[in-house]
Design an enzyme around this catalytic site. Structure first.
Site, mmCIF file in Angstrom:
data_model
loop_
_atom_site.group_PDB
_atom_site.id
_atom_site.type_symbol
_atom_site.label_atom_id
_atom_site.label_comp_id
_atom_site.label_asym_id
_atom_site.label_seq_id
_atom_site.Cartn_x
_atom_site.Cartn_y
_atom_site.Cartn_z
ATOM 1 N N THR A 108 0.820 -1.214 0.000
ATOM 2 C CA THR A 108 0.000 0.000 0.000
ATOM 3 C C THR A 108 0.850 1.258 0.000
ATOM 4 O O THR A 108 0.480 2.272 -0.596
ATOM 5 C CB THR A 108 -0.917 0.002 1.246
ATOM 6 O OG1 THR A 108 -1.782 -1.118 1.145
ATOM 7 C CG2 THR A 108 -1.751 1.259 1.334
ATOM 8 N N SER A 146 1.391 -7.485 -1.068
ATOM 9 C CA SER A 146 2.158 -8.524 -0.361
ATOM 10 C C SER A 146 1.384 -9.817 -0.171
ATOM 11 O O SER A 146 1.964 -10.834 0.215
ATOM 12 C CB SER A 146 2.671 -8.005 0.978
ATOM 13 O OG SER A 146 1.635 -7.907 1.916
ATOM 14 N N THR A 194 1.803 -4.559 4.155
ATOM 15 C CA THR A 194 1.671 -4.927 5.570
ATOM 16 C C THR A 194 1.086 -6.325 5.766
ATOM 17 O O THR A 194 1.343 -6.964 6.784
ATOM 18 C CB THR A 194 0.770 -3.922 6.312
ATOM 19 O OG1 THR A 194 -0.491 -3.869 5.650
ATOM 20 C CG2 THR A 194 1.398 -2.551 6.355
ATOM 21 N N CYS A 216 -3.191 -18.397 21.425
ATOM 22 C CA CYS A 216 -3.146 -17.189 22.263
ATOM 23 C C CYS A 216 -1.987 -16.314 21.801
ATOM 24 O O CYS A 216 -0.921 -16.817 21.477
ATOM 25 C CB CYS A 216 -2.887 -17.536 23.729
ATOM 26 S SG CYS A 216 -4.237 -18.372 24.511
HETATM 27 N N1 ASN Z 1 -2.716 -5.329 0.752
HETATM 28 C C1 ASN Z 1 -1.626 -4.462 1.153
HETATM 29 C C2 ASN Z 1 -0.339 -5.280 1.075
HETATM 30 O O1 ASN Z 1 -0.054 -6.039 1.944
HETATM 31 C C3 ASN Z 1 -1.852 -3.924 2.542
HETATM 32 C C4 ASN Z 1 -0.880 -2.854 2.996
HETATM 33 O O2 ASN Z 1 0.237 -2.760 2.548
HETATM 34 N N2 ASN Z 1 -1.283 -1.984 3.923
HETATM 35 O O3 ASN Z 1 0.372 -5.198 0.102
#
Ligand code: ASN
Length: 355
Positions: free
Chosen positions: A28, A72, A103, A292
């Site tokens: 992103t 990703s 992310t 957990c």
């Molecule tokens: N879908 C995106 C990724 O993992 C999410 C992000 O980067 N915030 O490439």
């Protein structure tokens, strides 16, 4: 080798504190909306145009962009091997590395790279963003600039302050093998439940030197082989023999993460134990990881985990699933004897467990 582009620095007297290589993989952080209104990755050229501040840093920043930046969710084991080999080939030319990454799977990639890069003496900092760099409320700027600062940070003797694979997000630098994505909407997207942050970024960077890994005594050793013959089996009340049998019965399976309850507990029903016995007889390594987020696996504390111990299931201590699955791929990729594989799986290889 892929082309490397230097960011032209304009603002200062030419004195640089460090040389950093940025590995741009997508995510992103570098996305924009396409014609269909979906977020899709841009080339780094477009990303850097949106970040003029990159030209005002007191460090040399070079960028190597993967040929096809990805979301990703599409990352593969081959991408991890490629990232590791790029760092190996350029290791001597830079003081530190920043990996711009989506992310969604960043914690998996940071864990994988932790295993692939053995005896790391330089920082490899993963970062990304929740809001793309072109949006006014983006978190990309702060994450990226702080990650660069951390990658460039050195002790007075010139050695790196954080010589390990780590992940910076929002205000925290976490160990790569301890990070977990916990949030898809807010900026504080990552946590490390069983280890404090390596750095807290406020007005100053507050380094927790007591837990940052020490410099290695041996030279860098880069691995590029990971074994994908693995699976994750998450238990839930009502899980059937068909499901457990199908997963543990996968042809060629060599290792499995068993996501158990609480301190590592699982059903004691005969059919379940039989499935584990069959897996054990086939030489499949099963690693017990708790569902957990905090606490740890203690096999033998309850009757419901003593049954696992008796069937050769290995205790994962306080490892995350992300670190466990990449550790399993890495250790199996080493092609060691069964006792040595077990020893490695239960050892603290990259700071991923508290023994
Ligand atoms: N879908 C995106 C990724 O993992 C999410 C992000 O980067 N915030 O490439």
């Amino acid at each position: 080798m892929f082309p490397i582009v230097d960011i032209q620095t304009a603002a200062h007297d030419g004195q640089v504190s460090a040389s950093i290589l940025v590995l741009y993989t997508g995510g992103t952080v570098g996305m924009a909306y396409n014609k269909r209104g979906e977020l899709a990755p841009m080339r780094f050229r477009q990303v850097s145009k949106l970040m003029p501040e990159l030209r005002h840093l007191r460090m040399r920043v070079s960028v190597l962009s993967l040929p096809h930046p990805i979301d990703s969710s599409n990352v593969t084991v081959a991408d991890w091997a490629l990232m590791a080999s790029i760092i190996r080939d350029l290791y001597d030319q830079y003081d530190g590395f920043v990996v711009l990454h989506g992310t969604d799977t960043m914690a998996y990639s940071a864990s994988a790279l932790s295993y692939l890069l053995e005896n790391l003496a330089k920082p490899v900092v993963f970062t990304g963003a929740q809001v793309p760099v072109g949006r006014i409320r983006t978190d990309a700027r702060r994450n990226f600039i702080t990650a660069l600062d951390i990658a460039a940070a050195r002790h007075p003797d010139g050695s790196a302050r954080v010589p390990e694979v780590s992940l910076f997000f929002n205000t925290l630098l976490l160990r790569g093998t301890r990070a977990k994505k916990v949030e898809s909407q807010h900026f504080a997207a990552f946590k490390s439940e069983n280890l404090p942050p390596l750095v807290k970024a406020g007005i100053h960077l507050d380094f927790n030197d007591a837990i940052i890994r020490p410099l290695p005594t041996a030279p860098l050793r880069v691995h590029t082989h990971l074994d994908e013959s693995v699976a994750i089996l998450k238990l839930f009340p009502g899980i059937t023999e068909k499901v457990v049998g199908a997963i543990l019965g996968v042809e060629g399976l060599r290792g499995c993460i068993l996501e158990t309850y609480g301190s590592g507990n699982a059903p004691t029903q005969p059919w379940f134990l039989r499935c584990l016995e069959t897996a054990q007889a086939r030489g499949i390594h099963v690693l017990n990881v708790s569902q957990c987020e905090e606490g740890r696996v203690e096999q033998g504390r309850y009757e419901t985990s003593a049954s696992l111990l008796a069937r050769g299931v290995l205790g994962g201590d306080d490892i995350t699933t992300e670190a466990a699955i990449t550790k399993l791929m890495f250790v199996l990729g080493q092609k060691k004897s069964p006792p040595e594989t077990i020893r490695l799986l239960t050892s603290n290889l990259r700071g991923e467990i508290t023994l």
